[in-house]
Design an enzyme around this catalytic site. Structure first.
Site, PDB file in Angstrom:
ATOM      1  N   HIS C  18       0.829  -1.208   0.000  1.00 53.40           N
ATOM      2  CA  HIS C  18       0.000   0.000   0.000  1.00 53.40           C
ATOM      3  C   HIS C  18       0.863   1.257   0.000  1.00 53.40           C
ATOM      4  O   HIS C  18       0.609   2.210  -0.732  1.00 53.40           O
ATOM      5  CB  HIS C  18      -0.886   0.049   1.252  1.00 53.40           C
ATOM      6  CG  HIS C  18      -1.841  -1.092   1.403  1.00 53.40           C
ATOM      7  ND1 HIS C  18      -2.009  -1.775   2.585  1.00 53.40           N
ATOM      8  CD2 HIS C  18      -2.678  -1.681   0.514  1.00 53.40           C
ATOM      9  CE1 HIS C  18      -2.921  -2.726   2.431  1.00 53.40           C
ATOM     10  NE2 HIS C  18      -3.339  -2.688   1.183  1.00 53.40           N
ATOM     11  N   LYS C  42     -16.524  -6.801   6.509  1.00 51.03           N
ATOM     12  CA  LYS C  42     -15.291  -7.595   6.436  1.00 51.03           C
ATOM     13  C   LYS C  42     -14.741  -7.918   7.825  1.00 51.03           C
ATOM     14  O   LYS C  42     -13.722  -8.584   7.952  1.00 51.03           O
ATOM     15  CB  LYS C  42     -14.218  -6.826   5.650  1.00 51.03           C
ATOM     16  CG  LYS C  42     -14.485  -6.693   4.163  1.00 51.03           C
ATOM     17  CD  LYS C  42     -13.219  -6.192   3.463  1.00 51.03           C
ATOM     18  CE  LYS C  42     -13.526  -5.768   2.041  1.00 51.03           C
ATOM     19  NZ  LYS C  42     -12.434  -4.951   1.469  1.00 51.03           N
ATOM     20  N   ARG C  91      -1.685  -5.677  -7.866  1.00 53.02           N
ATOM     21  CA  ARG C  91      -0.581  -6.585  -7.616  1.00 53.02           C
ATOM     22  C   ARG C  91      -0.517  -7.545  -8.785  1.00 53.02           C
ATOM     23  O   ARG C  91      -1.552  -7.895  -9.354  1.00 53.02           O
ATOM     24  CB  ARG C  91      -0.842  -7.365  -6.330  1.00 53.02           C
ATOM     25  CG  ARG C  91      -0.897  -6.433  -5.133  1.00 53.02           C
ATOM     26  CD  ARG C  91      -1.270  -7.196  -3.917  1.00 53.02           C
ATOM     27  NE  ARG C  91      -2.636  -7.722  -4.068  1.00 53.02           N
ATOM     28  CZ  ARG C  91      -3.210  -8.511  -3.209  1.00 53.02           C
ATOM     29  NH1 ARG C  91      -2.545  -8.906  -2.152  1.00 53.02           N
ATOM     30  NH2 ARG C  91      -4.444  -8.921  -3.392  1.00 53.02           N
ATOM     31  N   SER C 129      -2.888  -8.228   3.120  1.00 53.06           N
ATOM     32  CA  SER C 129      -3.136  -8.032   4.547  1.00 53.06           C
ATOM     33  C   SER C 129      -3.616  -9.330   5.189  1.00 53.06           C
ATOM     34  O   SER C 129      -3.223  -9.675   6.297  1.00 53.06           O
ATOM     35  CB  SER C 129      -4.187  -6.933   4.748  1.00 53.06           C
ATOM     36  OG  SER C 129      -3.691  -5.690   4.326  1.00 53.06           O
TER      37      SER C 129
END
Lengths: 160, 160, 160, 160, 160, 160
Positions: C18, C42, C91, C129
């Site tokens: 990030h 989430k 990514r 993450s």
């Protein structure tokens, strides 16, 4: 409702993966037209006549399958054969994106004709005519990938 | 801060997908340079002069867009144009991995220049210059994929 | 022309991936707003307050970056911040398709706001993450994936 | 149990990505044979002799690595070298599907020989011999992608 | 040189795809440790004890395979077992990207331990423990996907 | 030859993407059964009764479409409906691999039933029930993704 479908391809040469799709298609359609594209720009190893003949040989057991070559757009051949379904085989590996691209292009060119995808058997999911030709030219025996008579023809062509 | 961006490509020929990216880019940058790569190794159908001219025609409504051909590396052209942003269009289908590979190679060659990706409109997400040329050579009318004048030029070139 | 961009995310917690995107974005935009989504569904490990505070800490060296939490749709937050560009990091591995889906959904909800994608540095291209949290809970030291202070907070949270 | 492995390829030319795989392989096998395929159909830039020589140069620090060219099928070369493991490098980006296809074809041709995949370092994950050659021909300096002596040879070949 | 490898997983439950990898691995390594991860966060259907016992049953014909459960990081278990190779099965379909992400994370956590990938047989390339459990809970007979004794245990568990 | 096809799904709720597939299927089959799976394990937002009712509403213009809920395996429902074709929609984006996995599992469970894939219109290719629900819960108006009556029901459910 129309009970016919068109399965187009270059079939240079036909593999057990193609034959698997033809058998599956012949079970769910009254008539399956196999359209052998001339595909000059791909510079096929076998002439269109040879490819049609190998296909006829390999599909003798399928009563409702008809082999014919064609020039020009797939959708125009579909219209000539009065079928509104184009069948494409999806191998687990590879040409998924290309197939989608082609199907969407075809749809834009003719909204009436629907492309449907069928899956090859898992044991054929990695077969590609290109790889088979490469393997033969390096000396491989490819009888588990193509019918024996096709394997023989490949050997003759590629050992020249 | 620099308000200019470079959108490089071969544009052989320009499609509605490319034009969509150009319009989007022209809304978020002061100036968008369209860099037409010579790309000899790809053996383009249209000369670089023809490609530049078709692009100029197709982008007349975009005031802050400038068309120019270039030779050599994209990053060197970006430096000449004093821009630190390279724009690439991402179609939902296909060249994602190739784009990444090229962007990472460019980054290694010049850390100052950033590649950003923009998404084409969903209705253009499957368009490819290559497929369009193939379709024309098989007899298709491609007016829904490229501007009318480009469609005409394609027909002339490919029916020769 | 608007020189601001919004980089939204859950940042639970912020990773070097990030931060790499934030640094790159801060070089090509006058102002980069970091929008920290509440993302209740989430079930984030860190509260939105903790996530904002970790981000503020980690971006102190970036003068033109502003951290703020937000509720509701990303495009509405973009409108509130008067920015017409949403930045997303791509990514090499993974969430490509999900990102595209979200970007297209956002575009349909608001045609004015453009999503652009930037690439993380190759050494961060696999960071997630989720994986980092899993690694910490199994006993890993993750100082090469997240800033030291974040690594410490992760350890405290997950060894409870 | 056999402690030898074969790492085949065209290596036109060897990159830091290839070398990374060779180093990793040399740590987990007693002996790693590097098989340099003639690959005439790919029209390599460097002759097989040049490719072998560049590889020998680049692997002098690896004691248990042996370079040799070969013709014909990879599995036949594996049998000649009495190894039952073929190593292939997987870059995060790209040839995943092609590699699988080839490995499955090889498996069908010889059930005794197992293909294993190793991952390149993330900083080499996007390197491709093809892209490197293209970059050199456009004027790039590629010393961060290939050993200096290889970079030099590339420049000479491609500026002719 | 170390001749041992670790094949870690949750194995909830073991499938013919896992067993295929174990057999292949046992042919190229002196000793293959099967590490059964506790994986509490995945809420496995079978207890770790049950999973170990099913695996022991299913691998009785493999002399150089040892089953053991483990907690914590895979790389730490690899170190305890003094092996520097972790084996992961790659199915043609699916978890490719996740596997890469995990392997790269592991590599960063411990540079000494190499992850290698082996391919399952094509007829098992689509098997997933998750899908099998779903199929059983909907009434399917899964004897062609898992050993008969495992199929029986699945039926008992899921019809409760 | 059988002229019926089954299009199964959870439809929680039905989107314009689903409806597009239904319309296409209804043009190439005499009768299309829409099978609404109970899918308890997915914890649907709408009850199976609500989902059936929304579908009936949305397909009133399609004469040869029949809506029915079902429990258990898709292939068993196909057998009950005496159809040997299962239709699945393929969006350009996403669930391709999952679809393949499921189709291959179904094929193994019953060789008689063929899965065919149809492509949604490009403008619906990114729609997902999950993303739509998320968007509504964050305050979005989703009338361009689902029929107006469904949008209304979503708003009521998710603002509770």
């Amino acid at each position: 409702m129309n009970r016919k479908a068109l399965y187009p391809g270059t079939f240079d040469p036909v593999t057990y993966g193609h034959l698997d799709i033809m058998e599956r298609a012949s079970r769910i359609y009254d008539c399956v037209f196999i359209g052998v594209a001339h595909s000059k720009e791909k510079k096929p190893l076998f002439s269109v006549k040879e490819r049609v003949s190998m296909l006829k040989n390999a599909t003798r057991h399928l009563k409702n399958v008809e082999i014919e070559d064609f020039k020009g757009l797939v959708i125009n051949h579909a219209k000539r054969k009065k079928t509104c379904v184009i069948i494409r085989g999806l191998r687990m590996i590879s040409d998924f994106e290309f197939e989608f691209q082609m199907a969407l292009t075809n749809r834009k060119l003719s909204e009436d004709i629907e492309t449907i995808f069928m899956m090859t058997n898992d044991s054929y999911s990695y077969l590609s005519s290109k790889l088979i030709k490469e393997a033969v030219s390096l000396g491989a025996d490819v009888k588990s990938f193509v019918p024996a008579s096709v394997a023989k023809k490949l050997k003759i062509k590629l050992s020249k």
